[in-house]
Design a protein around this motif. Structure first.
Motif, PDB file in Angstrom:
ATOM      1  N   VAL A 163      66.489 -55.424 -89.703  1.00 40.79           N
ATOM      2  CA  VAL A 163      65.968 -54.602 -91.013  1.00 40.79           C
ATOM      3  C   VAL A 163      66.370 -55.598 -92.235  1.00 40.79           C
ATOM      4  O   VAL A 163      66.158 -55.529 -93.556  1.00 40.79           O
ATOM      5  CB  VAL A 163      67.024 -53.280 -90.940  1.00 40.79           C
ATOM      6  CG1 VAL A 163      66.991 -52.551 -91.995  1.00 40.79           C
ATOM      7  CG2 VAL A 163      66.732 -52.398 -89.516  1.00 40.79           C
ATOM      8  N   GLU A 164      67.348 -56.052 -92.181  1.00 38.65           N
ATOM      9  CA  GLU A 164      67.746 -57.131 -93.868  1.00 38.65           C
ATOM     10  C   GLU A 164      66.496 -58.502 -94.131  1.00 38.65           C
ATOM     11  O   GLU A 164      66.571 -58.121 -95.186  1.00 38.65           O
ATOM     12  CB  GLU A 164      68.888 -57.232 -93.412  1.00 38.65           C
ATOM     13  CG  GLU A 164      70.009 -57.167 -93.613  1.00 38.65           C
ATOM     14  CD  GLU A 164      70.527 -55.971 -92.365  1.00 38.65           C
ATOM     15  OE1 GLU A 164      69.831 -56.171 -91.454  1.00 38.65           O
ATOM     16  OE2 GLU A 164      71.660 -54.889 -92.600  1.00 38.65           O
TER      17      GLU A 164
ATOM     18  N   GLY B 167      62.647 -59.034 -98.317  1.00 36.27           N
ATOM     19  CA  GLY B 167      62.274 -60.352 -98.768  1.00 36.27           C
ATOM     20  C   GLY B 167      60.658 -60.064 -98.532  1.00 36.27           C
ATOM     21  O   GLY B 167      59.353 -60.998 -99.388  1.00 36.27           O
ATOM     22  N   LYS B 168      60.087 -58.621 -97.896  1.00 34.34           N
ATOM     23  CA  LYS B 168      59.050 -58.504 -97.916  1.00 34.34           C
ATOM     24  C   LYS B 168      58.189 -58.109 -98.900  1.00 34.34           C
ATOM     25  O   LYS B 168      58.891 -56.828 -99.646  1.00 34.34           O
ATOM     26  CB  LYS B 168      58.665 -58.681 -96.317  1.00 34.34           C
ATOM     27  CG  LYS B 168      59.278 -59.171 -95.161  1.00 34.34           C
ATOM     28  CD  LYS B 168      58.295 -59.812 -95.190  1.00 34.34           C
ATOM     29  CE  LYS B 168      58.939 -60.506 -93.538  1.00 34.34           C
ATOM     30  NZ  LYS B 168      58.714 -62.260 -93.782  1.00 34.34           N
TER      31      LYS B 168
ATOM     32  N   VAL C  77      56.598 -49.164 -97.241  1.00 40.49           N
ATOM     33  CA  VAL C  77      56.968 -49.326 -96.044  1.00 40.49           C
ATOM     34  C   VAL C  77      58.988 -48.871 -96.782  1.00 40.49           C
ATOM     35  O   VAL C  77      58.936 -49.102 -98.002  1.00 40.49           O
ATOM     36  CB  VAL C  77      57.984 -50.331 -95.712  1.00 40.49           C
ATOM     37  CG1 VAL C  77      58.574 -51.501 -96.857  1.00 40.49           C
ATOM     38  CG2 VAL C  77      58.667 -50.625 -94.103  1.00 40.49           C
ATOM     39  N   PRO C  78      60.029 -47.703 -95.785  1.00 47.00           N
ATOM     40  CA  PRO C  78      60.773 -47.452 -96.642  1.00 47.00           C
ATOM     41  C   PRO C  78      62.123 -48.631 -96.722  1.00 47.00           C
ATOM     42  O   PRO C  78      61.974 -49.588 -96.238  1.00 47.00           O
ATOM     43  CB  PRO C  78      61.234 -46.524 -95.500  1.00 47.00           C
ATOM     44  CG  PRO C  78      60.448 -46.008 -94.653  1.00 47.00           C
ATOM     45  CD  PRO C  78      59.552 -47.147 -94.942  1.00 47.00           C
ATOM     46  N   GLU C  79      63.011 -48.010 -97.616  1.00 46.31           N
ATOM     47  CA  GLU C  79      64.056 -48.713 -98.096  1.00 46.31           C
ATOM     48  C   GLU C  79      65.083 -49.615 -96.865  1.00 46.31           C
ATOM     49  O   GLU C  79      64.618 -48.226 -95.746  1.00 46.31           O
ATOM     50  CB  GLU C  79      65.057 -48.477 -99.412  1.00 46.31           C
ATOM     51  CG  GLU C  79      63.803 -48.721-100.174  1.00 46.31           C
ATOM     52  CD  GLU C  79      65.349 -47.750-101.371  1.00 46.31           C
ATOM     53  OE1 GLU C  79      66.540 -47.379-101.453  1.00 46.31           O
ATOM     54  OE2 GLU C  79      64.120 -47.747-102.589  1.00 46.31           O
ATOM     55  N   VAL C  80      65.345 -50.523 -97.027  1.00 45.78           N
ATOM     56  CA  VAL C  80      66.418 -51.203 -96.118  1.00 45.78           C
ATOM     57  C   VAL C  80      67.480 -50.061 -95.730  1.00 45.78           C
ATOM     58  O   VAL C  80      68.088 -49.232 -94.452  1.00 45.78           O
ATOM     59  CB  VAL C  80      67.164 -51.985 -96.144  1.00 45.78           C
ATOM     60  CG1 VAL C  80      67.926 -53.177 -95.521  1.00 45.78           C
ATOM     61  CG2 VAL C  80      65.734 -53.676 -96.145  1.00 45.78           C
ATOM     62  N   ARG C  81      67.973 -49.509 -96.884  1.00 49.04           N
ATOM     63  CA  ARG C  81      69.179 -48.334 -96.823  1.00 49.04           C
ATOM     64  C   ARG C  81      68.522 -47.061 -95.844  1.00 49.04           C
ATOM     65  O   ARG C  81      69.903 -46.657 -94.958  1.00 49.04           O
ATOM     66  CB  ARG C  81      69.798 -48.180 -98.106  1.00 49.04           C
ATOM     67  CG  ARG C  81      70.225 -47.365 -98.467  1.00 49.04           C
ATOM     68  CD  ARG C  81      70.843 -46.710 -99.542  1.00 49.04           C
ATOM     69  NE  ARG C  81      69.656 -46.902-100.182  1.00 49.04           N
ATOM     70  CZ  ARG C  81      69.162 -45.607-100.823  1.00 49.04           C
ATOM     71  NH1 ARG C  81      69.338 -44.541-100.256  1.00 49.04           N
ATOM     72  NH2 ARG C  81      68.055 -45.375-101.916  1.00 49.04           N
TER      73      ARG C  81
END
Length: 145
Positions: free
Chosen positions: A9-10, A14-15, A29-33
């Motif tokens: 997920v991390e 960078g994308k 796309v949803p945030e990593v959090r």
């Protein structure tokens, strides 16, 4: 993520969120959090298995029930059982031999007078074990020389 070869997920940080969102049908796309919290929620208390079982149950209920594989013909006194071909030709040969033997025994379906007749789907009316495959002669090509 798997289609884009993003393993964690991390790595989404960078994308470009808009470009990845287009792949999954969202604006971005949803945030990593947010993704991390959803993955945590799915991994607790067998939530993923429960969700999968619920989706599978719904999918199975939506599938149409097909009667094409078992067809009664009261006029002819037969109950036709059409079996889909196997994954290998050897399986089809074995099934064809078995069906030939079962058809010769003329079993009747319990509680009826219908005679069971088995066949492989896509097989000709004559037994395919007796006939050579399409495009081949029954004569051995080596003996023609």
């Amino acid at each position: 993520m798997a289609l884009c070869r993003i393993k964690t997920v991390e790595q989404l940080r960078g994308k470009a969120p808009a470009e990845l969102g287009k792949l999954i049908g969202l604006d971005r796309v949803p945030e990593v959090r947010c993704l991390r919290s959803k993955l945590d929620a799915l991994s607790q208390d067998h939530a993923a298995e429960t969700w999968m079982a619920t989706l599978l149950r719904q999918w199975m209920q939506q599938q149409p029930q097909s009667e094409a594989d078992i067809r009664p013909d009261a006029a002819a006194g037969c109950l036709y059982v059409d079996v889909h071909r196997g994954s290998r030709p050897a399986v089809d040969r074995d099934l064809s031999r078995l069906f030939s033997q079962l058809n010769d025994m003329k079993f009747t379906f319990p509680g009826t007078k219908l005679v069971l007749h088995y066949r492989l789907l896509g097989e000709t009316v004559a037994s395919s074990a007796a006939a050579p495959p399409q495009g081949q002669n029954s004569v051995n090509p080596a003996s023609q020389r």
